[in-house]
Design a protein around this motif. Structure first.
Motif, PDB file in Angstrom:
ATOM      1  N   ALA A 278       1.968  -7.601 -33.138  1.00 49.13           N
ATOM      2  CA  ALA A 278       0.884  -6.981 -32.809  1.00 49.13           C
ATOM      3  C   ALA A 278      -0.365  -7.523 -32.608  1.00 49.13           C
ATOM      4  N   ALA A 279      -0.486  -8.588 -33.176  1.00 46.63           N
ATOM      5  CA  ALA A 279      -1.899  -9.652 -33.126  1.00 46.63           C
ATOM      6  C   ALA A 279      -1.951 -10.095 -31.672  1.00 46.63           C
ATOM      7  N   LEU A 280      -0.612 -10.143 -30.975  1.00 45.79           N
ATOM      8  CA  LEU A 280      -0.399 -11.003 -29.898  1.00 45.79           C
ATOM      9  C   LEU A 280      -0.569 -10.022 -28.488  1.00 45.79           C
ATOM     10  N   LEU A 281      -0.731  -8.648 -28.989  1.00 45.54           N
ATOM     11  CA  LEU A 281      -0.505  -7.563 -28.051  1.00 45.54           C
ATOM     12  C   LEU A 281      -1.870  -7.650 -26.876  1.00 45.54           C
ATOM     13  N   GLY A 282      -2.787  -7.831 -27.563  1.00 48.05           N
ATOM     14  CA  GLY A 282      -4.096  -7.887 -26.623  1.00 48.05           C
ATOM     15  C   GLY A 282      -4.241  -9.031 -25.677  1.00 48.05           C
ATOM     16  N   LEU A 283      -3.616 -10.311 -26.046  1.00 45.44           N
ATOM     17  CA  LEU A 283      -3.251 -11.349 -25.370  1.00 45.44           C
ATOM     18  C   LEU A 283      -2.514 -11.106 -24.053  1.00 45.44           C
ATOM     19  N   LEU A 284      -1.267 -10.565 -24.313  1.00 47.35           N
ATOM     20  CA  LEU A 284      -0.633 -10.275 -23.342  1.00 47.35           C
ATOM     21  C   LEU A 284      -0.925  -9.236 -22.386  1.00 47.35           C
ATOM     22  N   ARG A 285      -1.881  -8.106 -22.859  1.00 43.58           N
ATOM     23  CA  ARG A 285      -2.403  -7.093 -22.126  1.00 43.58           C
ATOM     24  C   ARG A 285      -3.524  -7.732 -21.036  1.00 43.58           C
ATOM     25  N   ASN A 286      -4.274  -8.836 -21.724  1.00 41.58           N
ATOM     26  CA  ASN A 286      -5.236  -9.386 -20.745  1.00 41.58           C
ATOM     27  C   ASN A 286      -4.601 -10.110 -19.691  1.00 41.58           C
ATOM     28  N   LYS A 287      -3.448 -10.661 -20.116  1.00 40.28           N
ATOM     29  CA  LYS A 287      -2.695 -11.436 -19.124  1.00 40.28           C
ATOM     30  C   LYS A 287      -2.339 -10.499 -17.843  1.00 40.28           C
ATOM     31  N   GLN A 288      -1.836  -9.411 -18.490  1.00 37.87           N
ATOM     32  CA  GLN A 288      -1.335  -8.512 -17.099  1.00 37.87           C
ATOM     33  C   GLN A 288      -2.432  -7.704 -16.280  1.00 37.87           C
ATOM     34  N   LEU A 289      -3.436  -7.533 -16.984  1.00 41.79           N
ATOM     35  CA  LEU A 289      -4.635  -6.871 -16.380  1.00 41.79           C
ATOM     36  C   LEU A 289      -5.509  -7.636 -15.544  1.00 41.79           C
TER      37      LEU A 289
ATOM     38  N   GLY B 226      -5.036 -11.545 -15.656  1.00 41.79           N
ATOM     39  CA  GLY B 226      -4.286 -12.850 -15.168  1.00 41.79           C
ATOM     40  C   GLY B 226      -4.709 -14.001 -15.959  1.00 41.79           C
ATOM     41  N   ASP B 227      -5.301 -13.754 -16.892  1.00 44.67           N
ATOM     42  CA  ASP B 227      -5.652 -14.703 -18.183  1.00 44.67           C
ATOM     43  C   ASP B 227      -5.520 -14.040 -19.480  1.00 44.67           C
ATOM     44  N   TYR B 228      -5.210 -15.011 -20.567  1.00 52.22           N
ATOM     45  CA  TYR B 228      -4.945 -14.590 -21.621  1.00 52.22           C
ATOM     46  C   TYR B 228      -6.494 -14.366 -22.601  1.00 52.22           C
ATOM     47  N   PHE B 229      -7.350 -15.327 -22.074  1.00 56.18           N
ATOM     48  CA  PHE B 229      -8.737 -15.152 -22.448  1.00 56.18           C
ATOM     49  C   PHE B 229      -9.782 -14.830 -21.304  1.00 56.18           C
ATOM     50  N   ILE B 230     -10.354 -13.656 -21.486  1.00 57.86           N
ATOM     51  CA  ILE B 230     -11.357 -13.481 -20.361  1.00 57.86           C
ATOM     52  C   ILE B 230     -12.691 -13.984 -20.668  1.00 57.86           C
ATOM     53  N   ASN B 231     -13.067 -14.823 -19.830  1.00 59.87           N
ATOM     54  CA  ASN B 231     -14.251 -15.625 -19.616  1.00 59.87           C
ATOM     55  C   ASN B 231     -15.346 -14.990 -19.121  1.00 59.87           C
ATOM     56  N   TYR B 232     -16.521 -15.012 -20.196  1.00 53.74           N
ATOM     57  CA  TYR B 232     -17.905 -14.318 -19.611  1.00 53.74           C
ATOM     58  C   TYR B 232     -18.481 -15.463 -18.596  1.00 53.74           C
ATOM     59  N   PRO B 233     -19.404 -15.351 -17.985  1.00 57.64           N
ATOM     60  CA  PRO B 233     -20.078 -16.430 -17.077  1.00 57.64           C
ATOM     61  C   PRO B 233     -20.648 -17.411 -17.867  1.00 57.64           C
ATOM     62  N   ASN B 234     -21.167 -16.904 -19.259  1.00 58.88           N
ATOM     63  CA  ASN B 234     -21.982 -18.076 -19.966  1.00 58.88           C
ATOM     64  C   ASN B 234     -20.805 -18.573 -21.015  1.00 58.88           C
ATOM     65  N   MET B 235     -19.692 -18.241 -20.776  1.00 62.37           N
ATOM     66  CA  MET B 235     -18.704 -18.986 -21.609  1.00 62.37           C
ATOM     67  C   MET B 235     -17.729 -19.927 -20.990  1.00 62.37           C
ATOM     68  N   ILE B 236     -18.036 -20.190 -19.522  1.00 61.09           N
ATOM     69  CA  ILE B 236     -17.132 -21.081 -18.797  1.00 61.09           C
ATOM     70  C   ILE B 236     -17.421 -22.583 -19.126  1.00 61.09           C
TER      71      ILE B 236
END
Length: 252
Positions: A144-155, A157-167
């Motif tokens: 259940a905790a990993l579901l969000g990571l998999l959804r990010n990867k599906q939508l 293409g990356d597990y963690f979505i980077n903001y411009p100021n977080m790169i």
């Protein structure tokens, strides 16, 4: 868009429920108006009301953070409650996946875990082993905790979505501290505290609408009075406790 704004309002309502339940834990036993007062204070914070009425991820990370704090408080309220602590870690993970500032919950969850480990250790190694042993109803927590990571990867293409100021890496940002003198660092820290206070009470409309300066000053004074009142109340309670203990010893 209106339906999604209603969803944001529901997230805001869920967060207020978490505040009320946390207040019940703090001010138990017996009925008290203070939990409802806590909920009202959070509900009338302009930033919270604004976030709960528009389409953004701020209200979701806020609601998840409030529930994380509630489950942390519940897990240490009486004995050791591993189930509540597991729910707190899931809320923290989901908050971090919602927005990076959810990482602020990590010290709270870590401290709660340390308290639970110390309590279990004091109760005996057998109880500690039982507390840490995986249980059947906890086996589905990790997926259940990993579901969000998999959804990010599906939508995206990356597990963690980077903001411009977080790169930029955190290490590079930390190295900037060495480029300033002590007075410059003090000034930057002071401005950072002011900005944090301002964003808490009211920085609306995509950071374009700011509360009037006189109102921010009034809120700063009220916040200071609340802090002084809490410190004073704790001292009064300590003196009352010492006085009661002395009277009991004298009677004995």
């Amino acid at each position: 868009m209106r339906l999604i704004r209603v969803l944001s309002s529901l997230f805001g309502l869920l967060g207020l429920i978490a505040v009320y339940l946390t207040g019940r834990l703090i001010f138990q036993p017996g009925p008290s108006p203070l939990p409802a007062l806590m909920m009202a204070v959070v509900g009338f914070v302009p930033t919270y009301t604004f976030a709960a009425s528009v389409i953004n991820n701020d209200i979701l990370v806020g609601a998840l953070g409030l529930w994380c704090i509630y489950f942390c408080a519940l897990s240490v309220r009486s004995g050791v409650r591993i189930r509540s602590f597991a729910l707190a870690t899931i809320c923290m993970a989901l908050a971090f996946l919602t927005k990076y500032n959810g990482v602020i919950l990590l010290p709270i969850v870590t401290l709660t875990g340390v308290v639970l480990l110390v309590r279990s250790w004091r109760a005996g190694n057998a109880r500690l082993n039982r507390s840490l042993r995986p249980r059947p109803h906890h086996r589905h927590s990790d997926p259940a905790a990993l579901l969000g990571l998999l959804r990010n990867k599906q939508l995206y293409g990356d597990y963690f979505i980077n903001y411009p100021n977080m790169i930029q890496p955190f290490t590079t940002k930390i190295s900037w501290l060495g480029a300033f003198t002590v007075p410059e660092l003090v000034t930057r820290l002071t401005n950072g505290v002011k900005f944090t206070f301002m964003t808490f009470w009211g920085l609306l409309g995509a950071d374009f609408v700011v509360l009037p300066e006189w109102l921010l000053n009034l809120l700063a004074i009220l916040t200071g009075l609340v802090v002084v009142g809490i410190i004073y109340q704790r001292r009064v309670r300590r003196r009352a406790g010492r006085s009661t203990g002395w009277r009991s010893s004298a009677c004995w």
